[in-house]
Design a protein around this motif. Structure first.
Motif, PDB file in Angstrom:
ATOM      1  N   ASN A   8       6.780 -19.254 -17.552  1.00 30.75           N
ATOM      2  CA  ASN A   8       6.469 -19.152 -16.133  1.00 30.75           C
ATOM      3  C   ASN A   8       6.014 -17.730 -15.807  1.00 30.75           C
ATOM      4  OD1 ASN A   8       6.715 -18.826 -13.240  1.00 30.75           O
ATOM      5  ND2 ASN A   8       7.883 -20.736 -13.225  1.00 30.75           N
ATOM      6  N   PRO A   9       4.793 -17.548 -15.285  1.00 37.08           N
ATOM      7  CA  PRO A   9       4.296 -16.195 -15.019  1.00 37.08           C
ATOM      8  C   PRO A   9       5.118 -15.446 -13.981  1.00 37.08           C
ATOM      9  CG  PRO A   9       2.826 -17.849 -14.058  1.00 37.08           C
ATOM     10  CD  PRO A   9       3.790 -18.576 -14.933  1.00 37.08           C
ATOM     11  N   LEU A  10       5.871 -16.148 -13.141  1.00 41.60           N
ATOM     12  CA  LEU A  10       6.679 -15.480 -12.126  1.00 41.60           C
ATOM     13  C   LEU A  10       7.677 -14.522 -12.764  1.00 41.60           C
ATOM     14  CD1 LEU A  10       7.724 -15.031  -9.264  1.00 41.60           C
ATOM     15  CD2 LEU A  10       9.124 -17.105  -9.532  1.00 41.60           C
ATOM     16  N   LEU A  11       8.284 -14.934 -13.873  1.00 41.21           N
ATOM     17  CA  LEU A  11       9.275 -14.089 -14.523  1.00 41.21           C
ATOM     18  C   LEU A  11       8.644 -12.791 -15.018  1.00 41.21           C
ATOM     19  CD1 LEU A  11      12.244 -14.068 -15.151  1.00 41.21           C
ATOM     20  CD2 LEU A  11      11.779 -15.203 -17.316  1.00 41.21           C
ATOM     21  N   SER A  12       7.472 -12.875 -15.604  1.00 43.49           N
ATOM     22  CA  SER A  12       6.763 -11.674 -16.058  1.00 43.49           C
ATOM     23  C   SER A  12       6.384 -10.785 -14.874  1.00 43.49           C
ATOM     24  CB  SER A  12       5.506 -12.065 -16.837  1.00 43.49           C
ATOM     25  OG  SER A  12       5.835 -12.781 -18.005  1.00 43.49           O
ATOM     26  N   GLN A  13       5.992 -11.397 -13.768  1.00 44.12           N
ATOM     27  CA  GLN A  13       5.613 -10.623 -12.587  1.00 44.12           C
ATOM     28  C   GLN A  13       6.817  -9.889 -12.000  1.00 44.12           C
ATOM     29  OE1 GLN A  13       3.753 -13.442  -9.952  1.00 44.12           O
ATOM     30  NE2 GLN A  13       2.126 -13.926 -11.414  1.00 44.12           N
ATOM     31  N   LEU A  14       7.959 -10.559 -11.963  1.00 44.04           N
ATOM     32  CA  LEU A  14       9.157  -9.913 -11.425  1.00 44.04           C
ATOM     33  C   LEU A  14       9.566  -8.718 -12.279  1.00 44.04           C
ATOM     34  CD1 LEU A  14      11.252 -13.015 -10.338  1.00 44.04           C
ATOM     35  CD2 LEU A  14      10.328 -11.234  -8.849  1.00 44.04           C
ATOM     36  N   ARG A  15       9.337  -8.812 -13.559  1.00 45.91           N
ATOM     37  CA  ARG A  15       9.693  -7.701 -14.441  1.00 45.91           C
ATOM     38  C   ARG A  15       8.672  -6.565 -14.370  1.00 45.91           C
ATOM     39  NH1 ARG A  15      11.883 -11.549 -19.470  1.00 45.91           N
ATOM     40  NH2 ARG A  15      13.723 -12.282 -18.316  1.00 45.91           N
ATOM     41  N   ASP A  16       7.613  -6.796 -13.639  1.00 45.03           N
ATOM     42  CA  ASP A  16       6.597  -5.772 -13.408  1.00 45.03           C
ATOM     43  C   ASP A  16       6.394  -5.563 -11.910  1.00 45.03           C
ATOM     44  OD1 ASP A  16       4.549  -3.929 -14.252  1.00 45.03           O
ATOM     45  OD2 ASP A  16       3.042  -5.443 -13.733  1.00 45.03           O
ATOM     46  N   ARG A  17       7.479  -5.811 -11.144  1.00 46.38           N
ATOM     47  CA  ARG A  17       7.352  -5.881  -9.680  1.00 46.38           C
ATOM     48  C   ARG A  17       6.940  -4.559  -9.049  1.00 46.38           C
ATOM     49  NH1 ARG A  17      12.381  -5.026 -11.057  1.00 46.38           N
ATOM     50  NH2 ARG A  17      13.759  -3.680  -9.825  1.00 46.38           N
ATOM     51  N   LEU A  18       7.295  -3.426  -9.638  1.00 45.51           N
ATOM     52  CA  LEU A  18       7.011  -2.141  -9.007  1.00 45.51           C
ATOM     53  C   LEU A  18       5.514  -1.855  -8.952  1.00 45.51           C
ATOM     54  CD1 LEU A  18       9.904   0.155 -10.276  1.00 45.51           C
ATOM     55  CD2 LEU A  18       9.788  -1.317  -8.250  1.00 45.51           C
ATOM     56  N   HIS A  19       4.736  -2.535  -9.783  1.00 48.42           N
ATOM     57  CA  HIS A  19       3.286  -2.386  -9.729  1.00 48.42           C
ATOM     58  C   HIS A  19       2.637  -3.418  -8.804  1.00 48.42           C
ATOM     59  CE1 HIS A  19       4.275  -0.454 -13.683  1.00 48.42           C
ATOM     60  NE2 HIS A  19       3.469   0.451 -13.174  1.00 48.42           N
ATOM     61  N   ARG A  20       3.462  -4.291  -8.225  1.00 50.77           N
ATOM     62  CA  ARG A  20       2.917  -5.382  -7.422  1.00 50.77           C
ATOM     63  C   ARG A  20       3.298  -5.291  -5.942  1.00 50.77           C
ATOM     64  NH1 ARG A  20       1.110  -9.513 -10.728  1.00 50.77           N
ATOM     65  NH2 ARG A  20       1.577  -9.190 -12.932  1.00 50.77           N
ATOM     66  N   VAL A  21       4.385  -4.565  -5.639  1.00 47.50           N
ATOM     67  CA  VAL A  21       4.835  -4.517  -4.248  1.00 47.50           C
ATOM     68  C   VAL A  21       3.792  -3.851  -3.357  1.00 47.50           C
ATOM     69  CG1 VAL A  21       7.277  -4.591  -4.788  1.00 47.50           C
ATOM     70  CG2 VAL A  21       6.115  -2.379  -4.707  1.00 47.50           C
ATOM     71  N   LYS A  22       3.805  -4.251  -2.086  1.00 46.48           N
ATOM     72  CA  LYS A  22       2.785  -3.792  -1.137  1.00 46.48           C
ATOM     73  C   LYS A  22       3.441  -3.108   0.061  1.00 46.48           C
ATOM     74  CE  LYS A  22       0.023  -7.949  -2.184  1.00 46.48           C
ATOM     75  NZ  LYS A  22      -0.537  -9.191  -1.581  1.00 46.48           N
ATOM     76  N   GLY A  23       2.592  -2.603   0.950  1.00 42.55           N
ATOM     77  CA  GLY A  23       3.057  -2.032   2.204  1.00 42.55           C
ATOM     78  C   GLY A  23       3.982  -0.853   1.994  1.00 42.55           C
ATOM     79  N   LYS A  24       5.022  -0.780   2.806  1.00 46.71           N
ATOM     80  CA  LYS A  24       5.948   0.345   2.724  1.00 46.71           C
ATOM     81  C   LYS A  24       6.669   0.398   1.384  1.00 46.71           C
ATOM     82  CE  LYS A  24       6.829   0.633   7.716  1.00 46.71           C
ATOM     83  NZ  LYS A  24       7.852   0.525   8.791  1.00 46.71           N
ATOM     84  N   CYS A  25       6.912  -0.751   0.784  1.00 46.86           N
ATOM     85  CA  CYS A  25       7.578  -0.756  -0.523  1.00 46.86           C
ATOM     86  C   CYS A  25       6.716  -0.057  -1.577  1.00 46.86           C
ATOM     87  CB  CYS A  25       7.886  -2.183  -0.959  1.00 46.86           C
ATOM     88  SG  CYS A  25       9.248  -2.963  -0.051  1.00 46.86           S
ATOM     89  N   ALA A  26       5.402  -0.223  -1.490  1.00 46.74           N
ATOM     90  CA  ALA A  26       4.503   0.366  -2.488  1.00 46.74           C
ATOM     91  C   ALA A  26       4.504   1.887  -2.414  1.00 46.74           C
ATOM     92  CB  ALA A  26       3.090  -0.167  -2.302  1.00 46.74           C
ATOM     93  N   SER A  27       4.575   2.441  -1.198  1.00 46.64           N
ATOM     94  CA  SER A  27       4.497   3.893  -1.031  1.00 46.64           C
ATOM     95  C   SER A  27       5.856   4.568  -0.986  1.00 46.64           C
ATOM     96  CB  SER A  27       3.725   4.219   0.258  1.00 46.64           C
ATOM     97  OG  SER A  27       4.377   3.668   1.392  1.00 46.64           O
ATOM     98  N   CYS A  28       6.922   3.795  -1.103  1.00 46.46           N
ATOM     99  CA  CYS A  28       8.272   4.346  -0.974  1.00 46.46           C
ATOM    100  C   CYS A  28       8.645   5.190  -2.184  1.00 46.46           C
ATOM    101  CB  CYS A  28       9.280   3.210  -0.802  1.00 46.46           C
ATOM    102  SG  CYS A  28      10.975   3.786  -0.570  1.00 46.46           S
ATOM    103  N   ALA A  29       9.252   6.339  -1.919  1.00 47.29           N
ATOM    104  CA  ALA A  29       9.686   7.222  -3.000  1.00 47.29           C
ATOM    105  C   ALA A  29      10.873   6.653  -3.758  1.00 47.29           C
ATOM    106  CB  ALA A  29      10.050   8.587  -2.420  1.00 47.29           C
ATOM    107  N   HIS A  30      11.465   5.590  -3.227  1.00 45.03           N
ATOM    108  CA  HIS A  30      12.666   5.023  -3.834  1.00 45.03           C
ATOM    109  C   HIS A  30      12.418   3.660  -4.479  1.00 45.03           C
ATOM    110  CE1 HIS A  30      14.856   8.186  -1.734  1.00 45.03           C
ATOM    111  NE2 HIS A  30      14.246   7.819  -0.629  1.00 45.03           N
ATOM    112  N   LYS A  31      11.173   3.305  -4.697  1.00 50.31           N
ATOM    113  CA  LYS A  31      10.938   1.953  -5.206  1.00 50.31           C
ATOM    114  C   LYS A  31      11.495   1.766  -6.614  1.00 50.31           C
ATOM    115  CE  LYS A  31       6.141   2.538  -6.855  1.00 50.31           C
ATOM    116  NZ  LYS A  31       4.757   2.013  -6.692  1.00 50.31           N
ATOM    117  N   ASP A  32      11.704   2.869  -7.356  1.00 50.28           N
ATOM    118  CA  ASP A  32      12.291   2.731  -8.692  1.00 50.28           C
ATOM    119  C   ASP A  32      13.768   2.351  -8.632  1.00 50.28           C
ATOM    120  OD1 ASP A  32      12.897   5.295  -7.635  1.00 50.28           O
ATOM    121  OD2 ASP A  32      13.298   6.090  -9.629  1.00 50.28           O
ATOM    122  N   ILE A  33      14.420   2.562  -7.482  1.00 52.18           N
ATOM    123  CA  ILE A  33      15.827   2.186  -7.346  1.00 52.18           C
ATOM    124  C   ILE A  33      16.016   1.073  -6.316  1.00 52.18           C
ATOM    125  CG2 ILE A  33      16.632   4.464  -8.065  1.00 52.18           C
ATOM    126  CD1 ILE A  33      17.290   5.055  -5.114  1.00 52.18           C
TER     127      ILE A  33
END
Length: 413
Positions: free
Chosen positions: A335-360
């Motif tokens: 299921n591609p969803l599982l691979s996407q979730l494990r790469d979520r930090l490159h996929r998030v948008k809006g405020k989540c994408a620019s947040c300095a804390h997205k790694d945590i």
């Protein structure tokens, strides 16, 4: 899951978490700081429940589904989980104690080296049943209380549910089983939070866990009744204050929050303004945790055997354990969803994408989907200010933390 007590009071370090992981024996209290992606598994063993909670993510009801995994299938599942090396199996529902073989399955999991944990509404736990819970190898039971008596009974849809839950907690303690309170924060329950913290101390539970509302199942209907950003900040600050008070008075209750990883960023900023060294160590721990664990370090299996990224993903399945082993679904995702979730930090948008804390953090994808109809949109329940969101604060490369007493003294000034 954000460990307020460990992050604020210095009862955990990144070095110790790494050492235990390298040894292959991670204590339960440090599991969420492990970078090992063998998941903690939440297994909803039945749809059946004796209550009708307004926020139930499973939309549980009075009857079990005829298609639920049977005992033989459950044994095969536990064997697979044990072979994979999952650290813990959280037995949930519905109400898991309404399934006749739940304690037998817990005992089997314990014998296979998988630590069983029970998530219950507590209302069915008598002294006799509590003794059986302990014999089954269950050392901890999380009991849900969503307010003081009137609020809880209304939220849970049954008069007397509060008192029955308290009786269940007391029965567990008498049998030597540790318990914790689990509280869901909403606009209707927030006023009871101080009283529930007082009750936790009175009952001498081991844990108090605040759940931020996830818009799933019946909880989807409550998204307009979630707390405001200001109210969420007040609740988090109350937890900080209570943690430090309990630490000062040596009250042994651990405080955690679930389903809002922005809490980690808030704690980091709070510490950075008061104790930069402690803030640096907290950041290291949070980076090991890595934000939302859905599809990475946590997985869920529903009563029918569907594997999901976490227990709130009722709308998307990764596979079914009747068709493929859980270990195969988890390690070799089709299921591609599982691979996407494990790469979520490159996929998030809006405020989540620019947040300095997205790694945590990375935000809650379920809330994003429910509000924005976009899995990768920003988390609508984030309460960080623009300044907090863009400022990372103390570098994780700062000096080693100072001894715990001096940390506490500075924080309590």
């Amino acid at each position: 899951m954000i460990g307020f007590t460990k992050l604020l009071c210095g009862t955990a370090t990144a070095a110790e978490a790494a050492r235990q992981q390298a040894s292959g024996r991670v204590e339960p209290g440090l599991l969420h700081f492990s970078t090992d992606e063998r998941p903690l598994v939440v297994w909803n063993v039945t749809h059946r429940c004796n209550l009708r909670c307004v926020h139930c993510y499973l939309d549980a009801g009075r009857r079990a589904s005829e298609a639920e995994l049977n005992s033989e299938e459950a044994i095969h599942l536990i064997n697979d989980l044990a072979a994979l090396g999952v650290p813990a199996l959280l037995l949930s529902g519905g109400e898991p104690l309404l399934r006749k073989d739940t304690l037998g399955l817990a005992h089997y999991a314990s014998e296979k080296g998988v630590r069983p944990v029970l998530s219950s509404n507590g209302t069915l736990i008598t002294h006799e049943l509590a003794a059986r819970i302990r014999t089954a190898g269950i050392q901890y039971v999380g009991v849900s209380l969503d307010g003081l008596e009137a609020t809880h009974d209304r939220f849970r849809g049954k008069p007397g549910a509060f008192r029955d839950a308290l009786a269940g907690i007391q029965a567990c303690h008498a049998a030597g089983v540790r318990t914790g309170l689990r509280f869901t924060l909403t606009a209707h329950t927030r006023a009871d939070l101080p009283g529930l913290l007082d009750l936790a101390e009175e009952l001498r539970v081991s844990r108090f866990c605040l759940y931020h509302l996830v818009y799933a199942g019946r909880g989807t209907q409550l998204k307009d009744q979630d707390v405001t950003p200001s109210q969420r900040r007040q609740a988090v600050q109350l937890l900080i204050d209570r943690v430090l008070d309990w630490d000062r008075r040596c009250v042994p209750i651990e405080v955690l929050t679930t389903d809002q990883h922005a809490d980690g960023a808030f704690l980091h900023a709070w510490l950075a303004a008061r104790d930069p060294d402690r803030a640096a160590e907290a950041r290291r721990l949070l980076q090991r945790q890595g934000g939302c664990s859905a599809g990475c370090k946590i997985a869920s299996i529903d009563p029918l055997g569907n594997v999901r990224p976490c227990q709130f993903w009722g709308h998307a399945a990764l596979g079914n354990v009747r068709e493929r082993r859980f270990s195969d679904i988890w390690r070799h995702p089709a299921n591609p969803l599982l691979s996407q979730l494990r790469d979520r930090l490159h996929r998030v948008k809006g405020k989540c994408a620019s947040c300095a804390h997205k790694d945590i953090c990375g935000g809650c994808r379920i809330r994003a989907q429910a509000v924005h109809a976009d899995l990768w949109a920003e988390d609508p329940a984030c309460y960080l200010s623009e300044q907090e969101r863009l400022a990372c604060g103390t570098s994780s490369a700062s000096a080693q933390p100072q001894p715990r007493e001096s940390q506490r003294e500075r924080l309590l000034r």
